[in-house]
Design a protein around this motif. Sequence first.
Motif, PDB file in Angstrom:
ATOM      1  N   SER A  73      -5.187   6.218  -6.325  1.00  0.00           N
ATOM      2  CA  SER A  73      -5.923   5.019  -5.949  1.00  0.00           C
ATOM      3  C   SER A  73      -6.680   4.433  -7.145  1.00  0.00           C
ATOM      4  O   SER A  73      -6.881   3.212  -7.219  1.00  0.00           O
ATOM      5  CB  SER A  73      -6.903   5.324  -4.819  1.00  0.00           C
ATOM      6  OG  SER A  73      -7.455   4.146  -4.289  1.00  0.00           O
ATOM      7  N   TYR A  76      -3.862   2.374  -8.620  1.00  0.00           N
ATOM      8  CA  TYR A  76      -3.096   1.431  -7.793  1.00  0.00           C
ATOM      9  C   TYR A  76      -3.923   0.783  -6.686  1.00  0.00           C
ATOM     10  O   TYR A  76      -3.377   0.022  -5.900  1.00  0.00           O
ATOM     11  CB  TYR A  76      -1.890   2.148  -7.174  1.00  0.00           C
ATOM     12  CG  TYR A  76      -0.879   2.603  -8.197  1.00  0.00           C
ATOM     13  CD1 TYR A  76       0.108   1.748  -8.680  1.00  0.00           C
ATOM     14  CD2 TYR A  76      -0.923   3.900  -8.698  1.00  0.00           C
ATOM     15  CE1 TYR A  76       1.032   2.172  -9.622  1.00  0.00           C
ATOM     16  CE2 TYR A  76      -0.006   4.336  -9.647  1.00  0.00           C
ATOM     17  CZ  TYR A  76       0.965   3.470 -10.100  1.00  0.00           C
ATOM     18  OH  TYR A  76       1.867   3.892 -11.038  1.00  0.00           O
ATOM     19  N   LEU A  78      -5.217   1.797  -3.735  1.00  0.00           N
ATOM     20  CA  LEU A  78      -4.552   2.011  -2.456  1.00  0.00           C
ATOM     21  C   LEU A  78      -5.467   1.664  -1.288  1.00  0.00           C
ATOM     22  O   LEU A  78      -6.682   1.858  -1.349  1.00  0.00           O
ATOM     23  CB  LEU A  78      -4.123   3.477  -2.329  1.00  0.00           C
ATOM     24  CG  LEU A  78      -3.238   4.047  -3.446  1.00  0.00           C
ATOM     25  CD1 LEU A  78      -2.882   5.491  -3.128  1.00  0.00           C
ATOM     26  CD2 LEU A  78      -1.982   3.207  -3.625  1.00  0.00           C
ATOM     27  N   ASN A 110       3.617   7.521  -2.896  1.00  0.00           N
ATOM     28  CA  ASN A 110       4.519   6.688  -3.686  1.00  0.00           C
ATOM     29  C   ASN A 110       5.488   5.940  -2.774  1.00  0.00           C
ATOM     30  O   ASN A 110       5.739   4.734  -2.949  1.00  0.00           O
ATOM     31  CB  ASN A 110       5.281   7.563  -4.681  1.00  0.00           C
ATOM     32  CG  ASN A 110       6.168   6.759  -5.610  1.00  0.00           C
ATOM     33  OD1 ASN A 110       5.809   5.675  -6.056  1.00  0.00           O
ATOM     34  ND2 ASN A 110       7.349   7.289  -5.899  1.00  0.00           N
ATOM     35  N   LEU A 115       5.167   2.232  -4.382  1.00  0.00           N
ATOM     36  CA  LEU A 115       4.552   2.134  -5.699  1.00  0.00           C
ATOM     37  C   LEU A 115       5.573   2.189  -6.839  1.00  0.00           C
ATOM     38  O   LEU A 115       5.274   1.779  -7.955  1.00  0.00           O
ATOM     39  CB  LEU A 115       3.523   3.259  -5.888  1.00  0.00           C
ATOM     40  CG  LEU A 115       2.370   3.293  -4.873  1.00  0.00           C
ATOM     41  CD1 LEU A 115       1.471   4.488  -5.148  1.00  0.00           C
ATOM     42  CD2 LEU A 115       1.578   1.993  -4.914  1.00  0.00           C
ATOM     43  N   ILE A 117       6.589   4.697  -8.594  1.00  0.00           N
ATOM     44  CA  ILE A 117       6.134   5.537  -9.703  1.00  0.00           C
ATOM     45  C   ILE A 117       7.315   6.357 -10.198  1.00  0.00           C
ATOM     46  O   ILE A 117       8.016   6.998  -9.408  1.00  0.00           O
ATOM     47  CB  ILE A 117       4.987   6.467  -9.267  1.00  0.00           C
ATOM     48  CG1 ILE A 117       3.840   5.663  -8.661  1.00  0.00           C
ATOM     49  CG2 ILE A 117       4.494   7.294 -10.448  1.00  0.00           C
ATOM     50  CD1 ILE A 117       2.740   6.525  -8.051  1.00  0.00           C
TER      51      ILE A 117
END
Length: 269
Positions: A73, A76, A78, A110, A115, A117
Amino acid sequence: MLVFPNAKINIGLNIVEKRSDGFHNIESCFYPVGWTDALEVTDSGELLFESDGIAIPGNNSDNLCLKAYKMLSDDYQLAPVKLHLLKSIPVGAGLGGGSSDAAFTIKALNQYFNLHISFEKQLEYARRLGSDCAFFILNEPAYCFEKGDHFEDIDLSLKGKRIVMVNPGIHISTIEAYAGVVAKPGESDLRNALKLPVSEWKFQVKNDFEATLFRKYPLLEELKTKIYECGAEYASMSGSGSTIFGIFDQEINLRSHFKPFMVWQGFLK
């Protein structure tokens, strides 16, 4: 979203040297097994972590699943979620259950948040959380070295072999396990030893923690002896914990032999 973080066993574990940062360099083969926890990720108005099943020591705020969420987080931003963990893999048992929960949290988030990643970045995140965590991003048999967080492919398949794992409920912390060991290079090359038939591993593939922990907890050595008496090709303690496993060439049911301990048995993949 529901995922099932699985355990691992150590096939051989040599404690090679103590590092300047206080950790130890090891060499081992990590092999995934089918004993699993269950982790559910759902939308929530606030960040929540709950667990059921086996009690997890410490505060929820210290749980690796929650730390994994907060780490992602930070990068990103979250949305809050509820993480609900059903804990079935015993704690302090040498099976990497907490590390697996953390790694599967990374993989689940993810996917949950799309995401994208990369695999390499997921490994990097996992290494921040603990020495074993990165293995569960890979989650395939591997030769592990340094702190147990670096890997090389290993040509080892135990597909179709039966494994029986016995945990007597003794919690062994990593600090306790390492307190009694003297680091030294392995007597033989583990990768070469694992090329031998499983029935010959008994004489070549060792776990360095056994020498001191068996003296402190004689029950562990008794369990290993009994597993061999039941026909195991190979038996060992896993990691630095109290689980003793046996690998068998045929299907076998040993639950009645190890009452009242926790027993998991199944086929290896």
